[in-house]
Scaffold this active site. Structure first.
Site, PDB file in Angstrom:
ATOM      1  CG  HIS A 122      -3.128  -1.664  -2.453  1.00  0.00           C
ATOM      2  ND1 HIS A 122      -4.459  -1.672  -2.108  1.00  0.00           N
ATOM      3  CD2 HIS A 122      -2.771  -0.357  -2.539  1.00  0.00           C
ATOM      4  CE1 HIS A 122      -4.880  -0.417  -1.985  1.00  0.00           C
ATOM      5  NE2 HIS A 122      -3.873   0.387  -2.248  1.00  0.00           N
ATOM      6  CB  THR A 129      -7.629  -1.284  11.511  1.00  0.00           C
ATOM      7  OG1 THR A 129      -8.296  -0.406  10.575  1.00  0.00           O
ATOM      8  CG2 THR A 129      -6.156  -0.928  11.578  1.00  0.00           C
ATOM      9  N   GLY A 143     -11.495  -0.957   9.703  1.00  0.00           N
ATOM     10  CA  GLY A 143     -12.235   0.304   9.716  1.00  0.00           C
ATOM     11  C   GLY A 143     -13.032   0.509   8.439  1.00  0.00           C
ATOM     12  CB  THR A 144     -12.015   0.227   4.870  1.00  0.00           C
ATOM     13  OG1 THR A 144     -10.917   1.113   5.054  1.00  0.00           O
ATOM     14  CG2 THR A 144     -12.622   0.429   3.502  1.00  0.00           C
ATOM     15  CE  LYS A 161     -10.851   4.008   2.184  1.00  0.00           C
ATOM     16  NZ  LYS A 161     -10.252   2.683   2.314  1.00  0.00           N
ATOM     17  NE  ARG A 215      -6.947   4.901   4.377  1.00  0.00           N
ATOM     18  CZ  ARG A 215      -7.121   4.015   5.350  1.00  0.00           C
ATOM     19  NH1 ARG A 215      -6.730   4.294   6.576  1.00  0.00           N
ATOM     20  NH2 ARG A 215      -7.680   2.851   5.099  1.00  0.00           N
ATOM     21  NE  ARG A 238      -2.279  -1.703   3.373  1.00  0.00           N
ATOM     22  CZ  ARG A 238      -2.784  -1.795   4.597  1.00  0.00           C
ATOM     23  NH1 ARG A 238      -3.995  -1.336   4.840  1.00  0.00           N
ATOM     24  NH2 ARG A 238      -2.105  -2.362   5.571  1.00  0.00           N
ATOM     25  CG  ASP A 278     -12.098   2.864  -1.841  1.00  0.00           C
ATOM     26  OD1 ASP A 278     -11.998   2.299  -2.937  1.00  0.00           O
ATOM     27  OD2 ASP A 278     -11.251   2.724  -0.945  1.00  0.00           O
TER      28      ASP A 278
END
Ligand code: R5P
Length: 300
Positions: A137, A232, A234-235, A201, A203, A103, A176
């Site tokens: 990614h 984590t 979160g997304t 989304k 960030r 990433r 996203d």
């Protein structure tokens, strides 16, 4: 040429599965961290001539886990490559089911480096013959690699697993806009007309905090929220919560690489997911789909 597989410490189950599918001999490794923090690794064999003149396939994911962070995993990988080279391997094939640092492929803020490119450059500089990664990614980073490389697609096998759950009226949702193309390709595995939609989304590049918004037409739909990585959570949790608020019936959290860091599982299930589904690129409770056959198709 005879093939031998080295099962890296981070891919113990997947490594054996691949060796068994290929019906070839395999060795595991002995690894530890010295008191000063340095890594140690040896390939668990007594006779070094077993490697000489052979095609050696090294399987090592580089994701974080309780037994090693991604830096340790990368060092172990380099140690394995170096060891088999020294022992006279004729051909070296490296399989990295999860590529750490992938990433970090762009400059988001002044002063950063593109470490994703450097990781690949390091491996490439060891003159390996072939490199196999899975759903990287940003696949563009592979274009700089000199050796033969393949970015293996896990979407079909993930879709096959979801289809086995008797899903009805599927909608694939991307968390996203950037994940829409990938989600479209994923949706094709469920049928030609399976709809794809996405949330917005944003960030914060400094804090990493995300905000997500949107309302979709998901009433009574079975929703597959798909991403390449769950870190984590979160997304994913935000996309699942919004899917539920948009009327979704069942919701599946799907990612090739379900790292599930910190309280990711709690967040995703609390948000309303029925199941978290990942591959064995990361060896944890979400790895319900094995990459072994997909990887072996290329290794053969
Ligand atoms: C980002 O672009 C990736 O595709 C994932 O959406 C992201 O890495 C997930 O991270 P987290 O689970 O921490 O929100």
């Amino acid at each position: 040429m005879e093939k031998i597989l080295i099962v890296g410490p981070a891919s113990q189950i997947l490594g054996i599965r691949i060796a068994q599918e290929l019906n070839i001999n395999y060795f595991n490794t002995e690894s530890k961290t010295f008191p000063d923090g340095e890594n140690y690794l040896r390939i668990n064999l007594d006779n070094e001539s077993l490697i000489e003149g052979k095609e050696i396939i090294i399987v090592q994911s580089t994701g974080p886990s309780s037994s090693g962070n991604q830096n340790a995993r990368l060092i172990e990988l380099l140690m394995m490559i170096d060891a088999v080279k020294r022992m006279g391997a004729e051909k070296i094939v490296v399989v990295i089911p999860y590529l750490a640092y992938a990433r970090q492929d762009k400059i988001f803020r002044p002063g950063e480096c593109k470490f994703a490119n450097l990781v690949l450059c390091l491996i490439d500089s060891m003159r390996v013959d072939e490199l196999y990664v899975v759903d990287v990614h940003a696949p563009k980073i592979l274009e700089e690699v000199q050796c033969k490389w393949i970015n293996i697609d896990s979407m079909k096998i993930l879709a096959d697993y979801i289809k086995s759950l008797d899903v009805k009226e599927i909608v694939v949702v991307a968390p996203d806009k950037g994940a829409v193309e990938r989600s479209k390709a994923f949706a094709k595995h469920f049928g030609e007309d399976v709809p794809v939609d996405y949330f917005e989304k944003v960030r914060d590049v400094k804090t990493g905090e995300i905000t997500m918004s949107g309302k979709l037409s998901l009433k009574n739909k079975d929703v597959v929220v798909s991403d390449d990585i769950i870190a984590t959570g979160g997304t994913m949790a935000k996309a699942i919560k919004l899917s539920k608020e948009s009327g979704a019936n069942r919701v599946f959290a799907v990612a090739t690489h379900a790292l599930l860091l910190e309280n990711a599982k709690f967040r995703i299930i609390k948000a309303g997911a029925d199941e978290i589904i990942g591959t064995d690129s990361i060896d944890n409770e979400a790895s319900k789909v094995s990459l072994a056959k997909a990887i072996v198709d290329y290794l053969k």
